[in-house]
Each structure stands twice: as structure tokens, then as C-alpha cells.
Design an enzyme around this catalytic site. Structure first.
Site, PDB file in Angstrom:
ATOM      1  N   THR A  29       0.839  -1.216   0.000  1.00 55.67           N
ATOM      2  CA  THR A  29       0.000   0.000   0.000  1.00 55.67           C
ATOM      3  C   THR A  29       0.869   1.260   0.000  1.00 55.67           C
ATOM      4  O   THR A  29       0.501   2.269  -0.593  1.00 55.67           O
ATOM      5  CB  THR A  29      -0.971   0.048   1.207  1.00 55.67           C
ATOM      6  OG1 THR A  29      -0.227  -0.125   2.409  1.00 55.67           O
ATOM      7  CG2 THR A  29      -2.036  -1.025   1.114  1.00 55.67           C
ATOM      8  N   PHE A  36      -7.103  -5.118  -0.180  1.00 58.11           N
ATOM      9  CA  PHE A  36      -8.475  -5.558  -0.426  1.00 58.11           C
ATOM     10  C   PHE A  36      -9.445  -5.091   0.647  1.00 58.11           C
ATOM     11  O   PHE A  36     -10.597  -4.829   0.375  1.00 58.11           O
ATOM     12  CB  PHE A  36      -8.529  -7.090  -0.496  1.00 58.11           C
ATOM     13  CG  PHE A  36      -8.276  -7.615  -1.874  1.00 58.11           C
ATOM     14  CD1 PHE A  36      -7.802  -6.794  -2.879  1.00 58.11           C
ATOM     15  CD2 PHE A  36      -8.541  -8.950  -2.181  1.00 58.11           C
ATOM     16  CE1 PHE A  36      -7.573  -7.273  -4.152  1.00 58.11           C
ATOM     17  CE2 PHE A  36      -8.315  -9.449  -3.457  1.00 58.11           C
ATOM     18  CZ  PHE A  36      -7.826  -8.611  -4.440  1.00 58.11           C
ATOM     19  N   HIS A 122      -0.011 -16.785  -4.602  1.00 57.15           N
ATOM     20  CA  HIS A 122      -1.133 -16.477  -5.493  1.00 57.15           C
ATOM     21  C   HIS A 122      -0.697 -16.081  -6.892  1.00 57.15           C
ATOM     22  O   HIS A 122      -1.448 -15.475  -7.631  1.00 57.15           O
ATOM     23  CB  HIS A 122      -2.002 -15.382  -4.864  1.00 57.15           C
ATOM     24  CG  HIS A 122      -2.632 -15.828  -3.575  1.00 57.15           C
ATOM     25  ND1 HIS A 122      -3.019 -14.968  -2.582  1.00 57.15           N
ATOM     26  CD2 HIS A 122      -2.939 -17.076  -3.121  1.00 57.15           C
ATOM     27  CE1 HIS A 122      -3.531 -15.665  -1.564  1.00 57.15           C
ATOM     28  NE2 HIS A 122      -3.486 -16.934  -1.863  1.00 57.15           N
ATOM     29  N   CYS A 130      -0.654 -18.436 -22.606  1.00 58.23           N
ATOM     30  CA  CYS A 130      -1.751 -18.737 -23.520  1.00 58.23           C
ATOM     31  C   CYS A 130      -2.547 -19.919 -22.950  1.00 58.23           C
ATOM     32  O   CYS A 130      -1.957 -20.914 -22.523  1.00 58.23           O
ATOM     33  CB  CYS A 130      -1.197 -19.077 -24.894  1.00 58.23           C
ATOM     34  SG  CYS A 130      -2.467 -19.722 -25.999  1.00 58.23           S
TER      35      CYS A 130
HETATM   36  P1  NAD Z   1      -5.850  -7.714   2.868  1.00 58.13           P
HETATM   37  O1  NAD Z   1      -6.233  -6.567   1.986  1.00 58.13           O
HETATM   38  O2  NAD Z   1      -6.875  -8.683   3.266  1.00 58.13           O
HETATM   39  O3  NAD Z   1      -5.208  -7.141   4.199  1.00 58.13           O
HETATM   40  C1  NAD Z   1      -4.231  -6.144   4.196  1.00 58.13           C
HETATM   41  C2  NAD Z   1      -3.843  -5.885   5.643  1.00 58.13           C
HETATM   42  O4  NAD Z   1      -2.733  -5.002   5.639  1.00 58.13           O
HETATM   43  C3  NAD Z   1      -4.946  -5.228   6.471  1.00 58.13           C
HETATM   44  O5  NAD Z   1      -5.026  -5.897   7.707  1.00 58.13           O
HETATM   45  C4  NAD Z   1      -4.459  -3.772   6.647  1.00 58.13           C
HETATM   46  O6  NAD Z   1      -4.812  -3.255   7.888  1.00 58.13           O
HETATM   47  C5  NAD Z   1      -2.974  -3.947   6.562  1.00 58.13           C
HETATM   48  N1  NAD Z   1      -2.228  -2.803   6.014  1.00 58.13           N
HETATM   49  C6  NAD Z   1      -2.545  -1.998   4.971  1.00 58.13           C
HETATM   50  N2  NAD Z   1      -1.537  -1.133   4.725  1.00 58.13           N
HETATM   51  C7  NAD Z   1      -0.563  -1.395   5.634  1.00 58.13           C
HETATM   52  C8  NAD Z   1       0.721  -0.851   5.895  1.00 58.13           C
HETATM   53  N3  NAD Z   1       1.238   0.150   5.171  1.00 58.13           N
HETATM   54  N4  NAD Z   1       1.448  -1.391   6.909  1.00 58.13           N
HETATM   55  C9  NAD Z   1       0.949  -2.415   7.665  1.00 58.13           C
HETATM   56  N5  NAD Z   1      -0.251  -2.961   7.458  1.00 58.13           N
HETATM   57  C10 NAD Z   1      -1.000  -2.471   6.455  1.00 58.13           C
HETATM   58  O7  NAD Z   1      -4.625  -8.409   2.134  1.00 58.13           O
HETATM   59  P2  NAD Z   1      -4.121  -9.925   2.189  1.00 58.13           P
HETATM   60  O8  NAD Z   1      -4.134 -10.437   3.573  1.00 58.13           O
HETATM   61  O9  NAD Z   1      -2.849  -9.936   1.420  1.00 58.13           O
HETATM   62  O10 NAD Z   1      -5.199 -10.783   1.394  1.00 58.13           O
HETATM   63  C11 NAD Z   1      -5.795 -10.289   0.226  1.00 58.13           C
HETATM   64  C12 NAD Z   1      -5.563 -11.032  -1.066  1.00 58.13           C
HETATM   65  O11 NAD Z   1      -5.496  -9.976  -1.995  1.00 58.13           O
HETATM   66  C13 NAD Z   1      -4.299 -11.769  -1.253  1.00 58.13           C
HETATM   67  O12 NAD Z   1      -4.648 -13.032  -1.575  1.00 58.13           O
HETATM   68  C14 NAD Z   1      -3.573 -11.115  -2.460  1.00 58.13           C
HETATM   69  O13 NAD Z   1      -3.374 -12.086  -3.464  1.00 58.13           O
HETATM   70  C15 NAD Z   1      -4.505 -10.110  -3.008  1.00 58.13           C
HETATM   71  N6  NAD Z   1      -4.034  -8.733  -3.257  1.00 58.13           N
HETATM   72  C16 NAD Z   1      -2.762  -8.487  -3.664  1.00 58.13           C
HETATM   73  C17 NAD Z   1      -2.327  -7.193  -3.872  1.00 58.13           C
HETATM   74  C18 NAD Z   1      -0.898  -6.976  -4.311  1.00 58.13           C
HETATM   75  O14 NAD Z   1      -0.333  -7.848  -4.961  1.00 58.13           O
HETATM   76  N7  NAD Z   1      -0.294  -5.859  -3.958  1.00 58.13           N
HETATM   77  C19 NAD Z   1      -3.179  -6.113  -3.669  1.00 58.13           C
HETATM   78  C20 NAD Z   1      -4.515  -6.389  -3.262  1.00 58.13           C
HETATM   79  C21 NAD Z   1      -4.906  -7.704  -3.039  1.00 58.13           C
HETATM   80 ZN    ZN Z   2      -1.276 -19.869 -27.966  1.00 59.33          ZN
END
Ligand code: NAD
Ligand code: ZN
Length: 243
Positions: A29, A36, A122, A130
Site C-alpha cells: 500500500t 483488499f 497467489h 496462452c
Molecule cells: P488484505 O487486503 O486482506 O489485508 C491487508 C492488511 O494489511 C490489512 O489488515 C491492513 O490493515 C494492513 N495494512 C494496509 N496497509 C498497511 C501498511 N502500510 N502497513 C501495515 N499494514 C497495512 O490483504 P491480504 O491479507 O494480502 O489478502 C488479500 C488477497 O489480496 C491476497 O490473496 C492477495 O493475493 C490479493 N491482493 C494483492 C495485492 C498486491 O499484490 N499488492 C493487492 C490487493 C490484493
Molecule cells: Zn497460444
């Protein structure tokens, strides 16, 4: 987060030789990629269908146009760069102090920061295949096309190597991730809500001394942790030295 938290974390890191980082969307983030479940995260924005419907296997097969509209708009952040959290984790690996990163993220930022051992539970947007002849395509290839990308060899639809809802995790990646976690002396869990399974369950394989949680909100693993830091992971890790 306060000075005591940082010095407690520094002491743990100084005493550790096999650190494993377990990361989620919250680690990215601070690079400008929304998570999410935060207030301004993906789940709180309005779409014609909920995100978990669009990014499912059935939806991809039924309506690839709408899938790719959402995917291009909300899951690809081509200008995102690693932040202090990704960089510090890579620095620990380079110094021979970390066994690697187990991540739920699909953004490829850990590798961009220099981490070599990254177990992507993931998948990643950086790999695409493809659906018919399995020809590989890079993220750049996907961005060069508009709408649904098609294979230049056989004309079939290209699918990102991202685990969609209804799809199972790669067996080989699971094995390596679980093996790595079980060898860790310290496990740093950062930026994950720990509600996505089976990924969150892999924490149960940790047998080491120190479980550290760095997250903005409360998680189910806080109670069993040796140290819980309520703060931004990039801000926290930027204050930690590899020494
Ligand atoms: P999640 O969105 O469920 O949880 C994110 C957590 O991080 C929350 O608890 C939030 O409070 C915390 N958070 C947000 N910013 C923060 C920071 N700067 N420092 C500390 N904590 C912080 O995410 P998840 O648990 O990874 O599960 C969601 C699914 O979403 C995963 O399976 C993933 O594949 C996918 N996803 C990936 C991305 C990416 O690749 N960057 C982005 C969105 C979702
Ligand atoms: Zn092909």
C-alpha cells in the site's frame, strides 16, 4: 508504533539468522497499490460485480472482456515501485540472514526490490500464459494489447498466472513455502489480514523462536506473537538496520 517497538524488533532481528517474511497486500500500500480490505481498499469500491466474483475462474471463462476491464484497471499498477519494506526484506536476504519471502501478493515488487527467494502463493501479474498453447507472455506484452489479450501464435486468450478464486494453489510453491517457514528462526508477518485461506494457515508450520506481527489492524495471530507492532510496515522496517 513507538521507540520501544523498534528497539524490540531490532533486538530480535539482530539475534536471528533464518528470518522469513510472510507478506500480504499491506506491504504494497505504501507503493500506491490498494489492499483488499482497508477502508479505501478494493472491497469498498463499487463495481457491477463484487471483486471476488470477477476474479474467479468461472467469471474469467464466461466474460473475459469484463474480467480484463477490472484486471487492467484494478490489479495492474505498472508504475508502482518497491518501498522501504520490500527493500529491507531484500537486504536481509542479501546479507545471508533471511531464507526468503512467502507472499500473497501478485505485484512482483519483492523481486523488483532484489529478493531472490520469493514464494508467490497467489502467482504474479508478471507471468502470463496462452490458455491453449501455453506460450509465455510478459506484463509488457499484456500492456501492449488492449482488452482481452490474445496469443500471437494460436490466437487463444492469454491468462495471467494469478490464482483466481475457485483455483487451487500451485503444489510446488506450497511445498517450498511451508518448508521455508518451518526452517525459520524468526517469522515476520506483515501487511496481511490473515483471512485468506489456505495461505493464512501456513503460519502454523512455524517452529521458531520469534513471531513478529506488523500490521495496521488486529489479526488472529496477534495473540500468539512475541511482538506486535501496530504501524506501517515500510515506516517500521526503514528504522531497522541489517547488522
Ligand atoms: P488484505 O487486503 O486482506 O489485508 C491487508 C492488511 O494489511 C490489512 O489488515 C491492513 O490493515 C494492513 N495494512 C494496509 N496497509 C498497511 C501498511 N502500510 N502497513 C501495515 N499494514 C497495512 O490483504 P491480504 O491479507 O494480502 O489478502 C488479500 C488477497 O489480496 C491476497 O490473496 C492477495 O493475493 C490479493 N491482493 C494483492 C495485492 C498486491 O499484490 N499488492 C493487492 C490487493 C490484493
Ligand atoms: Zn497460444
Amino acid at each position: 508504533m513507538n521507540y520501544d517497538d523498534i528497539s524490540a524488533l531490532q533486538a530480535i532481528m539482530d539475534a536471528s539468522r533464518k528470518i522469513v517474511f510472510f507478506t500480504g497486500a499491506g506491504v504494497s500500500t505504501e507503493s500506491g497499490i490498494p489492499d483488499f480490505r482497508n477502508t479505501d481498499g478494493l472491497y469498498n469500491q463499487s463495481y457491477r460485480y463484487p471483486p471476488e466474483t470477477i476474479i474467479s475462474h468461472d467469471f474469467f471463462m464466461a466474460d473475459p472482456e469484463e474480467f480484463y476491464r477490472f484486471y487492467r484497471d484494478r490489479m495492474i499498477y505498472q508504475d508502482a515501485r518497491p518501498n522501504a519494506a520490500h527493500l529491507k526484506m531484500a537486504e536481509f536476504e542479501k546479507a545471508g540472514r533471511s531464507l526468503g519471502v512467502v507472499t500473497q501478493n501478485i505485484d512482483g515488487l519483492h523481486q523488483l526490490a532484489g529478493s531472490k527467494k520469493v514464494y508467490e502463493l497467489h502467482g504474479a501479474i508478471t507471468r502470463n500464459y496462452c490458455t491453449h498453447c501455453h506460450q509465455f507472455y510478459s506484463l509488457k506484452d499484456i500492456l501492449e494489447q488492449t482488452g482481452v489479450p490474445h496469443c500471437e501464435k494460436c490466437g487463444s486468450i492469454i491468462k495471467p498466472d494469478v490464482v483466481l478464486y475457485q483455483e487451487s494453489l500451485d503444489y510446488d510453491v506450497i511445498n517450498k513455502a511451508v518448508d521455508t517457514i518451518s526452517q525459520a528462526d524468526t517469522l515476520v508477518v506483515a501487511g496481511t489480514s490473515l483471512v485468506v485461506y489456505p495461505a493464512a494457515g501456513f503460519l502454523n508450520y512455524f517452529r521458531g523462536r520469534n513471531l513478529v506481527l506488523i500490521n495496521l489492524s488486529v489479526t488472529s495471530a496477534d495473540r500468539g506473537a512475541n511482538l506486535v507492532i501496530r504501524g506501517k510496515v515500510g515506516e517500521v522496517l526503514s528504522q531497522i538496520e541489517v547488522r
